[in-house]
Design a protein around this motif. Structure first.
Motif, PDB file in Angstrom:
ATOM      1  N   LEU A   1     -24.210  11.861  14.051  1.00 37.59           N
ATOM      2  CA  LEU A   1     -23.341  10.845  14.654  1.00 37.59           C
ATOM      3  C   LEU A   1     -22.089  10.590  13.812  1.00 37.59           C
ATOM      4  O   LEU A   1     -21.020  10.315  14.354  1.00 37.59           O
ATOM      5  CB  LEU A   1     -24.103   9.537  14.866  1.00 37.59           C
ATOM      6  CG  LEU A   1     -25.140   9.550  15.986  1.00 37.59           C
ATOM      7  CD1 LEU A   1     -25.971   8.282  15.960  1.00 37.59           C
ATOM      8  CD2 LEU A   1     -24.467   9.731  17.337  1.00 37.59           C
ATOM      9  N   LYS A   2     -22.213  10.698  12.494  1.00 36.53           N
ATOM     10  CA  LYS A   2     -21.063  10.487  11.608  1.00 36.53           C
ATOM     11  C   LYS A   2     -20.123  11.692  11.602  1.00 36.53           C
ATOM     12  O   LYS A   2     -18.962  11.568  11.211  1.00 36.53           O
ATOM     13  CB  LYS A   2     -21.541  10.224  10.179  1.00 36.53           C
ATOM     14  CG  LYS A   2     -22.294   8.917  10.019  1.00 36.53           C
ATOM     15  CD  LYS A   2     -22.858   8.808   8.618  1.00 36.53           C
ATOM     16  CE  LYS A   2     -23.937   7.759   8.551  1.00 36.53           C
ATOM     17  NZ  LYS A   2     -24.557   7.697   7.203  1.00 36.53           N
ATOM     18  N   SER A   3     -20.603  12.853  12.051  1.00 35.24           N
ATOM     19  CA  SER A   3     -19.811  14.088  12.013  1.00 35.24           C
ATOM     20  C   SER A   3     -18.692  14.061  13.052  1.00 35.24           C
ATOM     21  O   SER A   3     -18.613  13.164  13.900  1.00 35.24           O
ATOM     22  CB  SER A   3     -20.720  15.295  12.270  1.00 35.24           C
ATOM     23  OG  SER A   3     -21.016  15.389  13.670  1.00 35.24           O
ATOM     24  N   ASP A   4     -17.840  15.089  12.980  1.00 36.79           N
ATOM     25  CA  ASP A   4     -16.718  15.154  13.919  1.00 36.79           C
ATOM     26  C   ASP A   4     -17.168  15.439  15.356  1.00 36.79           C
ATOM     27  O   ASP A   4     -16.370  15.347  16.288  1.00 36.79           O
ATOM     28  CB  ASP A   4     -15.670  16.170  13.452  1.00 36.79           C
ATOM     29  CG  ASP A   4     -16.204  17.583  13.328  1.00 36.79           C
ATOM     30  OD1 ASP A   4     -17.399  17.825  13.583  1.00 36.79           O
ATOM     31  OD2 ASP A   4     -15.399  18.462  12.962  1.00 36.79           O
ATOM     32  N   LYS A   5     -18.444  15.733  15.568  1.00 36.37           N
ATOM     33  CA  LYS A   5     -18.963  15.896  16.940  1.00 36.37           C
ATOM     34  C   LYS A   5     -19.021  14.563  17.678  1.00 36.37           C
ATOM     35  O   LYS A   5     -18.965  14.526  18.905  1.00 36.37           O
ATOM     36  CB  LYS A   5     -20.382  16.490  16.913  1.00 36.37           C
ATOM     37  CG  LYS A   5     -20.431  17.962  16.641  1.00 36.37           C
ATOM     38  CD  LYS A   5     -21.857  18.498  16.519  1.00 36.37           C
ATOM     39  CE  LYS A   5     -22.806  17.986  17.563  1.00 36.37           C
ATOM     40  NZ  LYS A   5     -24.180  18.485  17.370  1.00 36.37           N
ATOM     41  N   TYR A   6     -19.135  13.469  16.918  1.00 40.53           N
ATOM     42  CA  TYR A   6     -19.265  12.149  17.542  1.00 40.53           C
ATOM     43  C   TYR A   6     -18.222  11.178  16.981  1.00 40.53           C
ATOM     44  O   TYR A   6     -17.086  11.180  17.408  1.00 40.53           O
ATOM     45  CB  TYR A   6     -20.690  11.610  17.384  1.00 40.53           C
ATOM     46  CG  TYR A   6     -21.683  12.407  18.199  1.00 40.53           C
ATOM     47  CD1 TYR A   6     -21.860  12.156  19.551  1.00 40.53           C
ATOM     48  CD2 TYR A   6     -22.416  13.441  17.629  1.00 40.53           C
ATOM     49  CE1 TYR A   6     -22.738  12.908  20.318  1.00 40.53           C
ATOM     50  CE2 TYR A   6     -23.296  14.199  18.384  1.00 40.53           C
ATOM     51  CZ  TYR A   6     -23.454  13.930  19.728  1.00 40.53           C
ATOM     52  OH  TYR A   6     -24.317  14.682  20.473  1.00 40.53           O
ATOM     53  N   PHE A   7     -18.596  10.347  16.033  1.00 36.19           N
ATOM     54  CA  PHE A   7     -17.692   9.307  15.533  1.00 36.19           C
ATOM     55  C   PHE A   7     -16.608   9.818  14.586  1.00 36.19           C
ATOM     56  O   PHE A   7     -15.595   9.167  14.426  1.00 36.19           O
ATOM     57  CB  PHE A   7     -18.493   8.211  14.811  1.00 36.19           C
ATOM     58  CG  PHE A   7     -19.155   7.239  15.742  1.00 36.19           C
ATOM     59  CD1 PHE A   7     -18.459   6.149  16.248  1.00 36.19           C
ATOM     60  CD2 PHE A   7     -20.479   7.401  16.102  1.00 36.19           C
ATOM     61  CE1 PHE A   7     -19.060   5.239  17.094  1.00 36.19           C
ATOM     62  CE2 PHE A   7     -21.094   6.493  16.954  1.00 36.19           C
ATOM     63  CZ  PHE A   7     -20.381   5.416  17.453  1.00 36.19           C
ATOM     64  N   ASP A   8     -16.836  10.948  13.926  1.00 34.42           N
ATOM     65  CA  ASP A   8     -15.899  11.483  12.932  1.00 34.42           C
ATOM     66  C   ASP A   8     -15.565  10.414  11.898  1.00 34.42           C
ATOM     67  O   ASP A   8     -14.403  10.015  11.717  1.00 34.42           O
ATOM     68  CB  ASP A   8     -14.632  12.015  13.605  1.00 34.42           C
ATOM     69  CG  ASP A   8     -13.840  12.953  12.687  1.00 34.42           C
ATOM     70  OD1 ASP A   8     -14.255  13.140  11.515  1.00 34.42           O
ATOM     71  OD2 ASP A   8     -12.821  13.476  13.144  1.00 34.42           O
ATOM     72  N   ALA A   9     -16.608   9.946  11.225  1.00 38.93           N
ATOM     73  CA  ALA A   9     -16.479   8.843  10.261  1.00 38.93           C
ATOM     74  C   ALA A   9     -15.519   9.152   9.122  1.00 38.93           C
ATOM     75  O   ALA A   9     -14.898   8.237   8.577  1.00 38.93           O
ATOM     76  CB  ALA A   9     -17.852   8.472   9.708  1.00 38.93           C
ATOM     77  N   ALA A  10     -15.356  10.424   8.761  1.00 37.43           N
ATOM     78  CA  ALA A  10     -14.417  10.771   7.690  1.00 37.43           C
ATOM     79  C   ALA A  10     -12.981  10.441   8.114  1.00 37.43           C
ATOM     80  O   ALA A  10     -12.182   9.973   7.306  1.00 37.43           O
ATOM     81  CB  ALA A  10     -14.539  12.249   7.337  1.00 37.43           C
ATOM     82  N   LYS A  11     -12.666  10.648   9.368  1.00 40.63           N
ATOM     83  CA  LYS A  11     -11.320  10.394   9.883  1.00 40.63           C
ATOM     84  C   LYS A  11     -11.159   8.971  10.421  1.00 40.63           C
ATOM     85  O   LYS A  11     -10.102   8.371  10.298  1.00 40.63           O
ATOM     86  CB  LYS A  11     -10.996  11.404  10.980  1.00 40.63           C
ATOM     87  CG  LYS A  11      -9.568  11.399  11.428  1.00 40.63           C
ATOM     88  CD  LYS A  11      -9.307  12.555  12.377  1.00 40.63           C
ATOM     89  CE  LYS A  11      -7.854  12.586  12.823  1.00 40.63           C
ATOM     90  NZ  LYS A  11      -7.590  13.689  13.753  1.00 40.63           N
ATOM     91  N   TYR A  12     -12.230   8.428  11.033  1.00 36.29           N
ATOM     92  CA  TYR A  12     -12.197   7.101  11.659  1.00 36.29           C
ATOM     93  C   TYR A  12     -13.357   6.260  11.119  1.00 36.29           C
ATOM     94  O   TYR A  12     -14.366   6.076  11.796  1.00 36.29           O
ATOM     95  CB  TYR A  12     -12.296   7.213  13.178  1.00 36.29           C
ATOM     96  CG  TYR A  12     -11.301   8.151  13.796  1.00 36.29           C
ATOM     97  CD1 TYR A  12      -9.960   7.792  13.893  1.00 36.29           C
ATOM     98  CD2 TYR A  12     -11.700   9.397  14.282  1.00 36.29           C
ATOM     99  CE1 TYR A  12      -9.038   8.651  14.467  1.00 36.29           C
ATOM    100  CE2 TYR A  12     -10.775  10.259  14.856  1.00 36.29           C
ATOM    101  CZ  TYR A  12      -9.453   9.882  14.948  1.00 36.29           C
ATOM    102  OH  TYR A  12      -8.536  10.732  15.510  1.00 36.29           O
ATOM    103  N   PRO A  13     -13.245   5.759   9.879  1.00 35.46           N
ATOM    104  CA  PRO A  13     -14.378   5.097   9.234  1.00 35.46           C
ATOM    105  C   PRO A  13     -14.681   3.687   9.737  1.00 35.46           C
ATOM    106  O   PRO A  13     -15.740   3.152   9.424  1.00 35.46           O
ATOM    107  CB  PRO A  13     -13.957   5.062   7.765  1.00 35.46           C
ATOM    108  CG  PRO A  13     -12.461   5.046   7.806  1.00 35.46           C
ATOM    109  CD  PRO A  13     -12.079   5.874   9.002  1.00 35.46           C
ATOM    110  N   THR A  14     -13.778   3.103  10.522  1.00 34.68           N
ATOM    111  CA  THR A  14     -13.968   1.711  10.915  1.00 34.68           C
ATOM    112  C   THR A  14     -13.897   1.543  12.423  1.00 34.68           C
ATOM    113  O   THR A  14     -13.052   2.135  13.089  1.00 34.68           O
ATOM    114  CB  THR A  14     -12.886   0.823  10.259  1.00 34.68           C
ATOM    115  OG1 THR A  14     -12.898   1.049   8.852  1.00 34.68           O
ATOM    116  CG2 THR A  14     -13.147  -0.648  10.512  1.00 34.68           C
ATOM    117  N   LEU A  15     -14.783   0.715  12.928  1.00 30.97           N
ATOM    118  CA  LEU A  15     -14.785   0.290  14.330  1.00 30.97           C
ATOM    119  C   LEU A  15     -14.321  -1.164  14.320  1.00 30.97           C
ATOM    120  O   LEU A  15     -14.749  -1.935  13.453  1.00 30.97           O
ATOM    121  CB  LEU A  15     -16.219   0.426  14.832  1.00 30.97           C
ATOM    122  CG  LEU A  15     -16.647  -0.104  16.166  1.00 30.97           C
ATOM    123  CD1 LEU A  15     -17.845   0.705  16.647  1.00 30.97           C
ATOM    124  CD2 LEU A  15     -17.014  -1.558  16.136  1.00 30.97           C
TER     125      LEU A  15
END
Length: 189
Positions: free
Chosen positions: A86-100
């Motif tokens: 889920l954190k990967s670029d397949k879903y949330f891409d947490a590295a690029k978009y760390p905050t909701l």
């Protein structure tokens, strides 16, 4: 004319002065979601790291502004492999978009303790308006410290595709519809 303008300016200044800030009690709060997996089972998740506040000058919160931030890297579904996916670029891409983030622009009473909150939700670099159902419990004085507290139950649905999340995953694997739910206790500062 100057007296009228001065009076109106004082009126607005005094209204702003009475605005109260309510902060979330993280020990009594949870921000979560549910998706359907393979069309047959629900999978729950939440964000372990988040912050929220409410600003309101009215005791019934009808002028409330709700602000929430959540750390996407704190996503927890009870399965480390799924969380990493889920954190990967397949879903949330947490590295690029760390905050909701969510910031309301309307908090309207429907009836009794029921409200609708509308605001802008930003995740995965996309901002969209969302409307959520809210149930207000309280406010009441905290039995220990006597400060005013209020509880909010928040629920609604959104589509992950609207935010570009998991676009390569078929809806037969992970539902497009995501149920949002949050329960939070807030204390008046």
């Amino acid at each position: 004319m100057k007296k009228v303008t001065l009076f109106i300016a004082c009126l607005f200044a005094s209204a702003a002065a009475f605005a109260q800030t309510w902060t979330v009690d993280k020990a009594h709060a949870k921000v979560g979601f549910t998706v359907t997996h393979l069309l047959v089972s629900d999978v729950d998740g939440n964000f372990k790291t988040f912050d929220a506040k409410i600003t309101s000058s009215k005791p019934d919160f009808t002028d409330a502004v709700v602000e929430l931030t959540a750390d996407v890297n704190s996503i927890d579904t009870g399965n480390e492999r799924r969380d990493a996916d889920l954190k990967s670029d397949k879903y949330f891409d947490a590295a690029k978009y760390p905050t909701l983030t969510f910031k309301s622009n309307s908090f309207k009473k429907v009836e009794g303790k029921k409200y609708k909150v509308t605001g802008d939700l930003t995740m995965h670099g996309v901002t969209k308006p969302v409307t959520l159902d809210v149930t207000l419990n309280g406010p009441i004085p905290h039995p220990m410290n006597k400060k005013e507290i209020a509880g909010f139950k928040i629920a609604g649905e959104l589509k992950r595709s609207d935010f570009g999340i998991g676009t390569g995953t078929p809806v037969a694997v992970v539902s497009d519809e995501i149920t949002i739910r949050a329960n939070a206790e807030f204390g008046k500062q």
